[in-house]
Design a protein around this motif. Structure first.
Motif, PDB file in Angstrom:
ATOM      1  N   UNK A 132       0.842  -1.211   0.000  1.00 38.66           N
ATOM      2  CA  UNK A 132       0.000   0.000   0.000  1.00 38.66           C
ATOM      3  C   UNK A 132       0.876   1.260   0.000  1.00 38.66           C
ATOM      4  N   UNK A 133       1.958   1.230   0.809  1.00 36.58           N
ATOM      5  CA  UNK A 133       2.854   2.391   0.860  1.00 36.58           C
ATOM      6  C   UNK A 133       3.420   2.710  -0.523  1.00 36.58           C
ATOM      7  N   UNK A 134       3.955   1.697  -1.222  1.00 33.73           N
ATOM      8  CA  UNK A 134       4.589   1.966  -2.516  1.00 33.73           C
ATOM      9  C   UNK A 134       3.560   2.319  -3.592  1.00 33.73           C
ATOM     10  N   UNK A 135       2.397   1.663  -3.549  1.00 28.71           N
ATOM     11  CA  UNK A 135       1.359   1.985  -4.531  1.00 28.71           C
ATOM     12  C   UNK A 135       0.963   3.459  -4.393  1.00 28.71           C
ATOM     13  N   UNK A 136       0.717   3.894  -3.154  1.00 27.27           N
ATOM     14  CA  UNK A 136       0.337   5.281  -2.905  1.00 27.27           C
ATOM     15  C   UNK A 136       1.480   6.235  -3.224  1.00 27.27           C
ATOM     16  N   UNK A 137       2.699   5.845  -2.842  1.00 31.29           N
ATOM     17  CA  UNK A 137       3.857   6.700  -3.094  1.00 31.29           C
ATOM     18  C   UNK A 137       4.001   6.984  -4.594  1.00 31.29           C
ATOM     19  N   UNK A 138       3.913   5.927  -5.411  1.00 28.53           N
ATOM     20  CA  UNK A 138       4.077   6.115  -6.856  1.00 28.53           C
ATOM     21  C   UNK A 138       2.921   6.932  -7.441  1.00 28.53           C
ATOM     22  N   UNK A 139       1.697   6.691  -6.956  1.00 31.51           N
ATOM     23  CA  UNK A 139       0.543   7.466  -7.441  1.00 31.51           C
ATOM     24  C   UNK A 139       0.768   8.959  -7.217  1.00 31.51           C
ATOM     25  N   UNK A 140       1.156   9.283  -5.969  1.00 35.49           N
ATOM     26  CA  UNK A 140       1.377  10.695  -5.615  1.00 35.49           C
ATOM     27  C   UNK A 140       2.532  11.302  -6.384  1.00 35.49           C
ATOM     28  N   UNK A 141       3.609  10.496  -6.516  1.00 31.37           N
ATOM     29  CA  UNK A 141       4.803  10.971  -7.207  1.00 31.37           C
ATOM     30  C   UNK A 141       4.466  11.277  -8.667  1.00 31.37           C
ATOM     31  N   UNK A 142       3.759  10.349  -9.330  1.00 32.43           N
ATOM     32  CA  UNK A 142       3.388  10.573 -10.733  1.00 32.43           C
ATOM     33  C   UNK A 142       2.490  11.794 -10.870  1.00 32.43           C
ATOM     34  N   UNK A 143       1.485  11.899  -9.977  1.00 32.42           N
ATOM     35  CA  UNK A 143       0.541  13.026 -10.069  1.00 32.42           C
ATOM     36  C   UNK A 143       1.254  14.346  -9.786  1.00 32.42           C
ATOM     37  N   UNK A 144       2.108  14.361  -8.763  1.00 37.76           N
ATOM     38  CA  UNK A 144       2.812  15.592  -8.389  1.00 37.76           C
ATOM     39  C   UNK A 144       3.765  16.050  -9.486  1.00 37.76           C
ATOM     40  N   UNK A 145       4.516  15.101 -10.048  1.00 36.18           N
ATOM     41  CA  UNK A 145       5.455  15.444 -11.119  1.00 36.18           C
ATOM     42  C   UNK A 145       4.704  15.922 -12.355  1.00 36.18           C
ATOM     43  N   UNK A 146       3.607  15.248 -12.698  1.00 37.09           N
ATOM     44  CA  UNK A 146       2.816  15.667 -13.866  1.00 37.09           C
ATOM     45  C   UNK A 146       2.305  17.100 -13.673  1.00 37.09           C
ATOM     46  N   UNK A 147       1.869  17.435 -12.459  1.00 37.49           N
ATOM     47  CA  UNK A 147       1.406  18.806 -12.170  1.00 37.49           C
ATOM     48  C   UNK A 147       2.537  19.816 -12.381  1.00 37.49           C
ATOM     49  N   UNK A 148       3.721  19.479 -11.876  1.00 44.21           N
ATOM     50  CA  UNK A 148       4.869  20.399 -12.025  1.00 44.21           C
ATOM     51  C   UNK A 148       5.230  20.589 -13.494  1.00 44.21           C
ATOM     52  N   UNK A 149       5.199  19.480 -14.247  1.00 40.95           N
ATOM     53  CA  UNK A 149       5.553  19.570 -15.668  1.00 40.95           C
ATOM     54  C   UNK A 149       4.497  20.376 -16.447  1.00 40.95           C
ATOM     55  N   UNK A 150       3.223  20.200 -16.063  1.00 46.29           N
ATOM     56  CA  UNK A 150       2.148  20.968 -16.710  1.00 46.29           C
ATOM     57  C   UNK A 150       2.356  22.479 -16.470  1.00 46.29           C
ATOM     58  N   UNK A 151       2.745  22.827 -15.249  1.00 50.01           N
ATOM     59  CA  UNK A 151       3.000  24.238 -14.927  1.00 50.01           C
ATOM     60  C   UNK A 151       4.139  24.770 -15.801  1.00 50.01           C
ATOM     61  N   UNK A 152       5.183  23.933 -16.009  1.00 49.59           N
ATOM     62  CA  UNK A 152       6.309  24.359 -16.845  1.00 49.59           C
ATOM     63  C   UNK A 152       5.879  24.503 -18.311  1.00 49.59           C
ATOM     64  N   UNK A 153       4.915  23.701 -18.722  1.00 45.07           N
ATOM     65  CA  UNK A 153       4.371  23.861 -20.087  1.00 45.07           C
ATOM     66  C   UNK A 153       3.641  25.196 -20.205  1.00 45.07           C
ATOM     67  N   UNK A 154       2.874  25.553 -19.179  1.00 47.71           N
ATOM     68  CA  UNK A 154       2.148  26.838 -19.201  1.00 47.71           C
ATOM     69  C   UNK A 154       3.124  28.015 -19.257  1.00 47.71           C
ATOM     70  N   UNK A 155       4.271  27.829 -18.552  1.00 45.35           N
ATOM     71  CA  UNK A 155       5.285  28.910 -18.544  1.00 45.35           C
ATOM     72  C   UNK A 155       6.108  28.931 -19.831  1.00 45.35           C
ATOM     73  N   UNK A 156       5.906  27.936 -20.674  1.00 44.13           N
ATOM     74  CA  UNK A 156       6.657  27.894 -21.934  1.00 44.13           C
ATOM     75  C   UNK A 156       8.058  27.320 -21.799  1.00 44.13           C
ATOM     76  N   UNK A 157       8.365  26.714 -20.640  1.00 46.59           N
ATOM     77  CA  UNK A 157       9.705  26.155 -20.408  1.00 46.59           C
ATOM     78  C   UNK A 157       9.812  24.734 -20.977  1.00 46.59           C
TER      79      UNK A 157
END
Lengths: 199, 199
Positions: A125-150
């Motif tokens: 459960x720990x690793x399943x949740x960890x990877x879910x959060x990690x993927x979602x968090x990283x995707x959010x950060x990358x989306x923000x960088x797309x909005x900034x044009x980076x």
């Protein structure tokens, strides 16, 4: 009733217990960082924190409970250490550099992560949740960088988020087996440079 | 003396033993592919191959010996199945697709690979050698593609070889924990497309 207790009473046994738990986890983190997964024993942790093995078992009934708490502490420490002014790629590389100094903890992570893929494993459960959060968090950060044009809007951020986490874990595995031959930071830098250079 | 034995005698007990070994490993591969790491037992393997557990232990004294033999067989099968006319990227993607049909074996690989990072683990030498060969072999293939002009000469093939193996292992780990959410083939294709598109 909680509302009738004084602040001191409310901090009382619960707070002491939380403090003790915290110092056990710190001790276990240090023991595994120094000695690795095999040599890091309950006895070594108990010795370091100055309590009996029986006392330790009161807080962490199994080795799995203790190991999971160490990994959760690692996530907290890692998040707290991230410099908010550092860019996305720089933060990844700084964390990867810091990980090179704690091979015992990275080994603990690698062993538990592999074992967690089996049914009913206590760390699943720990690793399943960890990877879910990690993927979602990283995707959010990358989306923000797309909005900034980076970052190019053609990059699939879901794929990039899963891939970055996967690459990092896989590199650490190879590095644990051949530290002189595998340069985790250089490989991550190469991936990130190429990602941010995509048209 | 080997030269004085008839071919039949030379094939005799040794060949029979090798055949028996082979059928045990095939049975174990099937059992782990069906049931996964935890439920795949010595007894289930013995039942499938039609021998006693004691007989099985004569060939494979520990579960680790048997598991390692299954992984070695997997490498052989995987190499033999590779279509030599398929391109580099296509071969990777075909193997990754085939792996999706044997999650039990991939789980076995993930567990042993994680555990192999600890000192004195029986699978440590196997994984260390496997990764060395994989990195060297992939780097050679990528160098050939550079000579053919298919891959940019600016790509560091040592980094790309370690990274591709790492990405693949890490993706399979995430996929074992969340098969509906992680698309190993799509992520590998994204990495390879970007690698071959580098200027």
């Amino acid at each position: 009733m909680a509302t009738s207790s004084s602040p001191a009473a409310r901090r009382g046994p619960g707070a002491k217990s939380a403090e003790r738990r915290r110092s056990i986890v710190d001790a276990a983190h240090a023991v595994f960082a120094e000695r690795g997964y095999n040599a890091g024993s309950f006895q070594a942790v108990a010795d370091r924190v100055g309590m009996s093995q029986t006392g330790l078992l009161h807080y962490f009934p199994t080795k799995s409970d203790l190991l999971l708490a160490v990994l959760q502490r690692r996530d907290e420490v890692s998040n707290a250490a991230t410099d908010p002014s550092a860019g996305f790629a720089e933060s990844v590389l700084l964390t990867a550099q810091a990980n090179e100094r704690i091979p015992g903890v990275i080994q603990l992570y690698a062993v538990l992560c592999g074992e967690s893929t089996t049914a009913d494993h206590p760390a699943r459960a720990y690793f399943t949740t960890r990877f879910e959060r990690l993927r979602a968090g990283t995707a959010d950060e990358l989306r923000a960088l797309q909005r900034e044009g980076v970052l190019s809007r053609h990059v699939d951020v879901t794929i990039a988020a899963a891939s970055l986490a996967a690459l990092w874990d896989g590199l650490q595995l190879q590095w644990l087996l051949a530290p002189e031959e595998v340069d985790v930071v250089a490989c991550l830098r190469d991936y990130l440079d190429a990602l941010f250079a995509r048209p």
